[in-house]
Design a protein around this motif. Sequence first.
Motif, PDB file in Angstrom:
ATOM      1  N   THR A  54      -9.713  15.640   9.503  1.00 51.62           N
ATOM      2  CA  THR A  54     -10.266  15.609   8.142  1.00 51.62           C
ATOM      3  C   THR A  54     -11.253  16.746   7.930  1.00 51.62           C
ATOM      4  OG1 THR A  54     -12.181  14.148   8.602  1.00 51.62           O
ATOM      5  CG2 THR A  54     -10.046  13.089   8.176  1.00 51.62           C
TER       6      THR A  54
ATOM      7  N   GLN B  36       2.325   6.476   9.401  1.00 55.06           N
ATOM      8  CA  GLN B  36       2.510   6.787   7.978  1.00 55.06           C
ATOM      9  C   GLN B  36       2.038   8.204   7.641  1.00 55.06           C
ATOM     10  OE1 GLN B  36       2.030   2.151   6.397  1.00 55.06           O
ATOM     11  NE2 GLN B  36       0.303   3.555   6.197  1.00 55.06           N
ATOM     12  N   ASN B  37       1.978   9.054   8.666  1.00 56.31           N
ATOM     13  CA  ASN B  37       1.625  10.464   8.480  1.00 56.31           C
ATOM     14  C   ASN B  37       0.262  10.652   7.820  1.00 56.31           C
ATOM     15  OD1 ASN B  37       4.027  11.799   9.567  1.00 56.31           O
ATOM     16  ND2 ASN B  37       5.087  10.821   7.858  1.00 56.31           N
ATOM     17  N   GLY B  38      -0.681   9.782   8.165  1.00 53.87           N
ATOM     18  CA  GLY B  38      -2.048   9.929   7.683  1.00 53.87           C
ATOM     19  C   GLY B  38      -2.326   9.282   6.344  1.00 53.87           C
ATOM     20  N   ALA B  39      -1.334   8.627   5.752  1.00 56.53           N
ATOM     21  CA  ALA B  39      -1.503   7.990   4.443  1.00 56.53           C
ATOM     22  C   ALA B  39      -1.832   6.514   4.625  1.00 56.53           C
ATOM     23  CB  ALA B  39      -0.247   8.147   3.603  1.00 56.53           C
ATOM     24  N   TRP B  40      -2.659   5.997   3.699  1.00 60.09           N
ATOM     25  CA  TRP B  40      -3.035   4.581   3.773  1.00 60.09           C
ATOM     26  C   TRP B  40      -3.270   4.057   2.358  1.00 60.09           C
ATOM     27  CZ3 TRP B  40      -2.807   1.323   7.752  1.00 60.09           C
ATOM     28  CH2 TRP B  40      -3.409   0.061   7.612  1.00 60.09           C
TER      29      TRP B  40
ATOM     30  N   ARG C 161      -3.726   6.602  -0.350  1.00 61.94           N
ATOM     31  CA  ARG C 161      -4.674   7.687  -0.085  1.00 61.94           C
ATOM     32  C   ARG C 161      -4.254   8.447   1.166  1.00 61.94           C
ATOM     33  NH1 ARG C 161     -10.752   5.742   0.287  1.00 61.94           N
ATOM     34  NH2 ARG C 161     -10.975   7.991   0.636  1.00 61.94           N
ATOM     35  N   GLN C 162      -4.405   9.767   1.123  1.00 63.61           N
ATOM     36  CA  GLN C 162      -4.124  10.583   2.298  1.00 63.61           C
ATOM     37  C   GLN C 162      -5.431  10.754   3.069  1.00 63.61           C
ATOM     38  OE1 GLN C 162      -0.781  11.666   2.698  1.00 63.61           O
ATOM     39  NE2 GLN C 162      -1.381  12.103   4.818  1.00 63.61           N
TER      40      GLN C 162
ATOM     41  N   PRO D  35      -4.650  14.597   6.816  1.00 65.08           N
ATOM     42  CA  PRO D  35      -3.521  15.405   6.348  1.00 65.08           C
ATOM     43  C   PRO D  35      -2.275  15.220   7.216  1.00 65.08           C
ATOM     44  CG  PRO D  35      -5.530  16.715   6.390  1.00 65.08           C
ATOM     45  CD  PRO D  35      -5.853  15.416   7.072  1.00 65.08           C
ATOM     46  N   ALA D  36      -1.133  15.146   6.573  1.00 62.86           N
ATOM     47  CA  ALA D  36       0.131  15.007   7.306  1.00 62.86           C
ATOM     48  C   ALA D  36       0.354  16.187   8.243  1.00 62.86           C
ATOM     49  CB  ALA D  36       1.292  14.865   6.329  1.00 62.86           C
TER      50      ALA D  36
END
Length: 390
Positions: A132, A289-293, A296-297, A300-301
């Motif tokens: 982040t 989930q490639n950094g998504a929750w 919200r990201q 970063p993917a």
Amino acid sequence: MRKILRRLGWVLVVLVVVLAALGLWKRDEVMRLWAVNSLFEADRIVENFSQMDTMFQSVPLDGGTPSVLPQGPDATMPDGLETWITQRSVTGMVVLHDGAVVFEEYRLGTGRDDLRISWSVAKSALSLLLGTLVADGTIPDLDVPVTDYAPELRGSAYARATIRQVLQMQSGVSFDEDYMDFWSDINRMGRVLAMGGSMDGFTIGQTARRGPPGSDWAYVSLDTHVIGMVIRGATGRSIPELMDERLLRPLGLERDGYYVTDGDGVAFVLGGLNLTTRDYARLGLLVAQNGAWQGRQLVPADWIAESTAPGAFEAELGTGYGYQWWLPPEAEPGEIWARGVYGQEIWIDRPRGVVIAVNAADRGFSTREVTLEKVALFRAIARALSPDPT
């Protein structure tokens, strides 16, 4: 002769009084030292791993409002799981499939609300936080020396290492990780922590090198503390504050956790994160989930992809190593692994939508056979849940 004996007696009395006074004055440090020396004993290890904050200094974490982990249909687990759980002293296991809980068990007197020590799984959590800070430009370049953000490391063994080299455990620093050797570097570090010493001071004092930075790979837990020093230097803030703000509150933990700290209140980032087993599963799901929750990201993917790609390989098992993440032997695309001593695990199979979080008190964790058995079991679980990956 009587006078000599009488004087000797008074000397002994004074010595006992002085030692007793020192014991009272340094009672907390003495108790913590005793705790670290008995931490892994067979009759204590399970309980100890659920109450690290009673034995070491700690700082609380804010997990925000708990998010929902939906309950899915109970999954049929592969043959041999029950035997493995027993043999490996598993205390908690949560399996997610497509974000839903399909298997959950707690053993050996532990429960769903227990905050369990992560050990080196904490390294992978710190990597997410670093991502982040790279994304928002706080630490824009990983190929600068760590001393750009932690100048106190000038003169130490880390003086010429870059952030990327330290992230990938290619620092070149010599550090003995033998948990069974009382005088090893990792055990000396543990005693510094127990006695309320400074982890920064311990790190700055390391001067031995095995080679130049980037020349080879070797697992050095202290490298992760250096990443923590870099983050603190770049932001002027503590790791727990940043972790709360950027990851834990947005995730919505099952229960507020904590970090073990040193005597200066600095988080023990290389192994001191304590969360519930469900919350370790949440961290795994974030990566799956490639950094998504929840729209919200958080991470970063691109960072998830970069940090979980193998930059180095460990020869004995053929495991890959990224930025504080492991890849299992003969890793298939999307298989990612966070590992901690004594059986702490987060296994992620992104194509199959499977996350496996395990906490354990496995005193036989370190053998090659145990590790390969674990890899085979985790793969069997993922393939049973999703035979055809997407």
